[in-house]
Design an enzyme around this catalytic site. Structure first.
Site, PDB file in Angstrom:
ATOM      1  N   LYS A   1      -6.009  32.992 -27.673  1.00  0.00           N
ATOM      2  CA  LYS A   1      -4.629  33.111 -28.183  1.00  0.00           C
ATOM      3  C   LYS A   1      -4.646  32.508 -29.586  1.00  0.00           C
ATOM      4  O   LYS A   1      -4.556  31.292 -29.763  1.00  0.00           O
ATOM      5  CB  LYS A   1      -3.689  32.325 -27.264  1.00  0.00           C
TER       6      LYS A   1
ATOM      7  N   GLY B   1      -4.495  21.861 -31.788  1.00  0.00           N
ATOM      8  CA  GLY B   1      -3.174  21.989 -32.394  1.00  0.00           C
ATOM      9  C   GLY B   1      -2.555  20.624 -32.610  1.00  0.00           C
ATOM     10  O   GLY B   1      -3.238  19.595 -32.562  1.00  0.00           O
TER      11      GLY B   1
ATOM     12  N   THR C   1      -0.399  17.214 -32.017  1.00  0.00           N
ATOM     13  CA  THR C   1      -0.364  16.291 -30.879  1.00  0.00           C
ATOM     14  C   THR C   1       0.798  16.614 -29.947  1.00  0.00           C
ATOM     15  O   THR C   1       0.655  16.581 -28.722  1.00  0.00           O
ATOM     16  CB  THR C   1      -0.306  14.841 -31.396  1.00  0.00           C
TER      17      THR C   1
ATOM     18  N   GLY D   1      -0.168  19.410 -27.758  1.00  0.00           N
ATOM     19  CA  GLY D   1      -1.086  18.928 -26.722  1.00  0.00           C
ATOM     20  C   GLY D   1      -0.348  18.210 -25.605  1.00  0.00           C
ATOM     21  O   GLY D   1      -0.669  18.382 -24.419  1.00  0.00           O
TER      22      GLY D   1
ATOM     23  N   GLU E   1      -7.784  19.043 -28.658  1.00  0.00           N
ATOM     24  CA  GLU E   1      -8.210  18.681 -30.022  1.00  0.00           C
ATOM     25  C   GLU E   1      -6.940  18.635 -30.865  1.00  0.00           C
ATOM     26  O   GLU E   1      -6.396  19.671 -31.218  1.00  0.00           O
ATOM     27  CB  GLU E   1      -9.163  19.734 -30.589  1.00  0.00           C
TER      28      GLU E   1
ATOM     29  N   CYS F   1      -7.611  18.806 -39.841  1.00  0.00           N
ATOM     30  CA  CYS F   1      -7.180  17.822 -38.839  1.00  0.00           C
ATOM     31  C   CYS F   1      -7.725  16.434 -39.143  1.00  0.00           C
ATOM     32  O   CYS F   1      -7.043  15.442 -38.927  1.00  0.00           O
ATOM     33  CB  CYS F   1      -7.620  18.258 -37.454  1.00  0.00           C
TER      34      CYS F   1
ATOM     35  N   GLU G   1       1.344  12.737 -39.446  1.00  0.00           N
ATOM     36  CA  GLU G   1       0.447  13.730 -40.036  1.00  0.00           C
ATOM     37  C   GLU G   1       1.231  14.660 -40.961  1.00  0.00           C
ATOM     38  O   GLU G   1       2.209  15.277 -40.538  1.00  0.00           O
ATOM     39  CB  GLU G   1      -0.219  14.548 -38.918  1.00  0.00           C
TER      40      GLU G   1
HETATM   41  P1  NAD Z   1       0.263  24.086 -33.350  1.00  0.00           P
HETATM   42  O1  NAD Z   1       0.251  22.972 -32.365  1.00  0.00           O
HETATM   43  O2  NAD Z   1       1.546  24.493 -33.950  1.00  0.00           O
HETATM   44  O3  NAD Z   1      -0.336  25.412 -32.697  1.00  0.00           O
HETATM   45  C1  NAD Z   1      -1.659  25.460 -32.172  1.00  0.00           C
HETATM   46  C2  NAD Z   1      -1.750  26.609 -31.191  1.00  0.00           C
HETATM   47  O4  NAD Z   1      -0.976  26.279 -30.026  1.00  0.00           O
HETATM   48  C3  NAD Z   1      -1.172  27.925 -31.731  1.00  0.00           C
HETATM   49  O5  NAD Z   1      -1.971  29.001 -31.261  1.00  0.00           O
HETATM   50  C4  NAD Z   1       0.203  27.958 -31.088  1.00  0.00           C
HETATM   51  O6  NAD Z   1       0.718  29.251 -30.968  1.00  0.00           O
HETATM   52  C5  NAD Z   1      -0.085  27.337 -29.725  1.00  0.00           C
HETATM   53  N1  NAD Z   1       1.063  26.745 -29.045  1.00  0.00           N
HETATM   54  C6  NAD Z   1       2.147  26.150 -29.586  1.00  0.00           C
HETATM   55  N2  NAD Z   1       2.982  25.718 -28.619  1.00  0.00           N
HETATM   56  C7  NAD Z   1       2.418  26.026 -27.443  1.00  0.00           C
HETATM   57  C8  NAD Z   1       2.784  25.839 -26.069  1.00  0.00           C
HETATM   58  N3  NAD Z   1       3.918  25.235 -25.731  1.00  0.00           N
HETATM   59  N4  NAD Z   1       1.946  26.268 -25.100  1.00  0.00           N
HETATM   60  C9  NAD Z   1       0.797  26.865 -25.421  1.00  0.00           C
HETATM   61  N5  NAD Z   1       0.392  27.107 -26.704  1.00  0.00           N
HETATM   62  C10 NAD Z   1       1.190  26.679 -27.697  1.00  0.00           C
HETATM   63  O7  NAD Z   1      -0.829  23.663 -34.434  1.00  0.00           O
HETATM   64  P2  NAD Z   1      -1.126  24.398 -35.818  1.00  0.00           P
HETATM   65  O8  NAD Z   1       0.050  24.102 -36.691  1.00  0.00           O
HETATM   66  O9  NAD Z   1      -1.564  25.798 -35.576  1.00  0.00           O
HETATM   67  O10 NAD Z   1      -2.405  23.598 -36.331  1.00  0.00           O
HETATM   68  C11 NAD Z   1      -2.331  22.414 -37.041  1.00  0.00           C
HETATM   69  C12 NAD Z   1      -2.534  21.247 -36.097  1.00  0.00           C
HETATM   70  O11 NAD Z   1      -3.782  21.373 -35.428  1.00  0.00           O
HETATM   71  C13 NAD Z   1      -2.590  19.917 -36.825  1.00  0.00           C
HETATM   72  O12 NAD Z   1      -1.889  18.950 -36.091  1.00  0.00           O
HETATM   73  C14 NAD Z   1      -4.078  19.599 -36.837  1.00  0.00           C
HETATM   74  O13 NAD Z   1      -4.383  18.233 -36.967  1.00  0.00           O
HETATM   75  C15 NAD Z   1      -4.512  20.159 -35.540  1.00  0.00           C
HETATM   76  N6  NAD Z   1      -5.943  20.432 -35.561  1.00  0.00           N
HETATM   77  C16 NAD Z   1      -6.776  19.632 -34.812  1.00  0.00           C
HETATM   78  C17 NAD Z   1      -8.151  19.848 -34.837  1.00  0.00           C
HETATM   79  C18 NAD Z   1      -9.092  18.999 -34.019  1.00  0.00           C
HETATM   80  O14 NAD Z   1     -10.220  19.410 -33.831  1.00  0.00           O
HETATM   81  N7  NAD Z   1      -8.672  17.853 -33.519  1.00  0.00           N
HETATM   82  C19 NAD Z   1      -8.667  20.871 -35.641  1.00  0.00           C
HETATM   83  C20 NAD Z   1      -7.791  21.661 -36.389  1.00  0.00           C
HETATM   84  C21 NAD Z   1      -6.427  21.435 -36.331  1.00  0.00           C
END
Ligand code: NAD
Length: 487
Positions: free
Chosen positions: A174, A227, A229, A232, A249, A283, A381
């Site tokens: 996804k 994504g 926190t 998550g 992550e 991230c 962040e």
């Molecule tokens: P996001 O949390 O908005 O979305 C991440 C993914 O989760 C997307 O595909 C989104 O559609 C999906 N999603 C959102 N809500 C959901 C739900 N309720 N149920 C299931 N799926 C859902 O994150 P983003 O804005 O795409 O990415 C940026 C974030 O990701 C930052 O916080 C960054 O630090 C983090 N990140 C972490 C790592 C790591 O390895 N720790 C790496 C890259 C990015």
């Protein structure tokens, strides 16, 4: 011309059941770049059914060397089309072509790494009691929902896809709604590499609908999400009902400690890269820079002078060091925090504004100095090209400030004294600590977070743990079998 792509479910390109689509915008131009299906609950149901059929059918009988061969072919196919994939990554994410090309080479290497891992991820024989054979097997965890962010769209997808397929799982990817194109494109290569129908599926759609349905679906055994926190946390709560295995992550606010004995030129150059690469949408960007008092003025003067030389703009222009912010929502978030930083009393030493007059979402390299670690800009962040620079007095003060954060993804230490470096590596609570270097991630070494940055590790052989269950097998080799003492 708008690129039209469909989803990939059960070995077939399909639109969404509802027929709805959504536009993907190129953040550097403001133009619509692609149109993709808005997948929802029914589409996820179809993908999960296909993935489960494949898991319990043909794929189950595909031996590890054959899975390895398919992953190797996938690596070669992607390698042969790197330019096309890099161009697509730039077009939907806004990162420079240079960075996209770098990411695609890393993605090829990731598929190669896990092609090798498929046949080398071992169970063990256990030295137990006499006359027993005890051993462990690593078995695929099952159907995996792989939920991907927008900052490294294909690379992070590959960190999940490659070990999952190597382990014998089936997957539903996804991608983030901002950047679904390269994951959808990858499906053609997966098919050409010979993976059976249903093993690999891609459903584009909103996280709150398509993503959420993967998390609640009883047919999904495992969720790996990268994504924010808060995302998550929601997923962890939702996944509890079906006791799914999860890898999280999540976000970061990673510290960068510059000791007074460090090579300041090297520390400045590395620190610039660690916060501004990929326009800070990383991230583990080292967004909190702490400089020891004696070096503070020199570091700040040089950092700001060099930051002003960074070129920002059209990601296809090789002169630019970073490109566009991926979405207007993200750009507004950056602007919001820059305003907060000023209100909190930090000094805006450079940047703090958009670049250019056009529709492209460009933001200048920005640095706050005099940042106190209790400020919101130091605790939350921002996920953009915003450095927060503060001070520390001695070793203990530096480590206390580094650890005084909800997050624990990564850290960097600059020092001429390797004892200080290694001590800090012990004392900082983060998934990775880097000494005297800007960070490179290697497929061979694990990556992941502590604290609010999540749990579980990706990459390396540890990355396989997330996609397997460990089973113990005990066999009598003539040992006395415990029984009830019945007549
Ligand atoms: P996001 O949390 O908005 O979305 C991440 C993914 O989760 C997307 O595909 C989104 O559609 C999906 N999603 C959102 N809500 C959901 C739900 N309720 N149920 C299931 N799926 C859902 O994150 P983003 O804005 O795409 O990415 C940026 C974030 O990701 C930052 O916080 C960054 O630090 C983090 N990140 C972490 C790592 C790591 O390895 N720790 C790496 C890259 C990015």
């Amino acid at each position: 011309m708008t690129l039209m792509l469909d989803m990939y479910i059960d070995g077939t390109r399909v639109p969404s059941r509802s027929g709805e689509r959504f536009d993907v915008v190129n953040p550097a131009t403001g133009q619509v770049y692609a149109s993709v299906p808005k997948g929802g609950v029914e589409d996820v149901d179809l993908a999960v059914a296909a993935a489960r059929r494949a898991l319990e059918g043909e794929w189950r009988r595909v031996a590890a060397p054959d899975r390895a061969a398919m992953l190797g072919r996938l690596a070669r196919l992607l390698e042969s089309r790197i330019d096309e994939f890099a161009a697509a990554e730039t077009a939907h994410n806004g990162k420079t072509l240079f960075d996209a090309d770098f990411d695609m080479h890393g993605t090829v290497a990731c598929f190669d790494y896990y092609a090798g891992a498929a046949t080398k991820y071992l169970g063990s024989t256990i030295p137990g009691p006499a006359d027993y054979l005890l051993y462990t097997r690593r078995e695929p965890v099952g159907v995996c929902g792989l939920i991907v962010p927008w900052n490294f769209p294909l690379a992070i997808a590959a960190w999940k896809i490659a070990p999952a397929l190597a382990a014998g799982c089936t997957v539903i990817v996804k991608p983030a709604s901002e950047t679904p194109v390269t994951a959808l494109m990858l499906a053609d290569l997966v098919e050409e590499a010979g993976f059976p129908a249903g093993v690999f599926n891609v459903v584009s759609g909103p996280g709150s609908v398509a993503g959420n349905h993967l998390v609640v679906h009883p047919g999904v055994d495992k969720i790996s999400v990268t994504g924010e926190t808060t995302t998550g946390q929601t997923i962890m709560r939702t996944a509890a009902d079906t006791l799914k295995r999860i890898t999280l992550e999540l976000g970061g606010k990673s510290p960068n400690l510059v000791f007074a004995d460090a090579d300041i030129t090297q520390a400045v150059d590395g620190s610039l890269f660690l916060i501004y690469a990929n326009s800070g949408q990383v991230c583990d960007a080292r967004s909190r820079i702490f400089v020891q008092d004696a070096a503070y003025d020199e570091f700040v003067a040089r950092f700001v002078e060099q930051a002003k030389k960074i070129h920002v703009g059209d990601p296809t222009d090789p002169d630019n060091h970073y490109g566009a912010i991926t979405s207007s929502r993200q750009l507004e978030k950056i602007e919001y925090y820059v305003e907060i930083g000023q209100k909190e009393g930090a000094t805006l030493a450079c940047g703090g504004a958009r670049v250019g007059e056009g529709p492209g979402l460009f933001y200048a390299p920005t640095a706050f100095t005099g940042v106190d670690n209790s400020m919101r800009i130091a605790r939350e962040e921002i996920f953009g090209p915003v450095a927060c620079i503060g001070r520390f007095s001695d070793y203990d003060d530096g480590i206390t400030k580094a650890n005084d954060t909800p997050f624990g993804l990564a850290a960097t230490v600059w020092t001429a004294d390797l004892t200080t470096g290694h001590r800090a590596a012990h004392d900082i609570r983060a998934g990775g600590v880097w000494i005297n270097t800007s960070e490179f991630l290697f497929n061979e070494s694990p990556f992941g977070g502590m604290k609010a940055s999540g749990f579980g590790r990706e990459l390396s052989m540890h990355g396989m743990d997330a996609y397997t269950e460990l089973k113990t097998v005990g066999v009598s080799l003539g040992a006395h079998m415990p029984t009830f003492p019945l007549d």
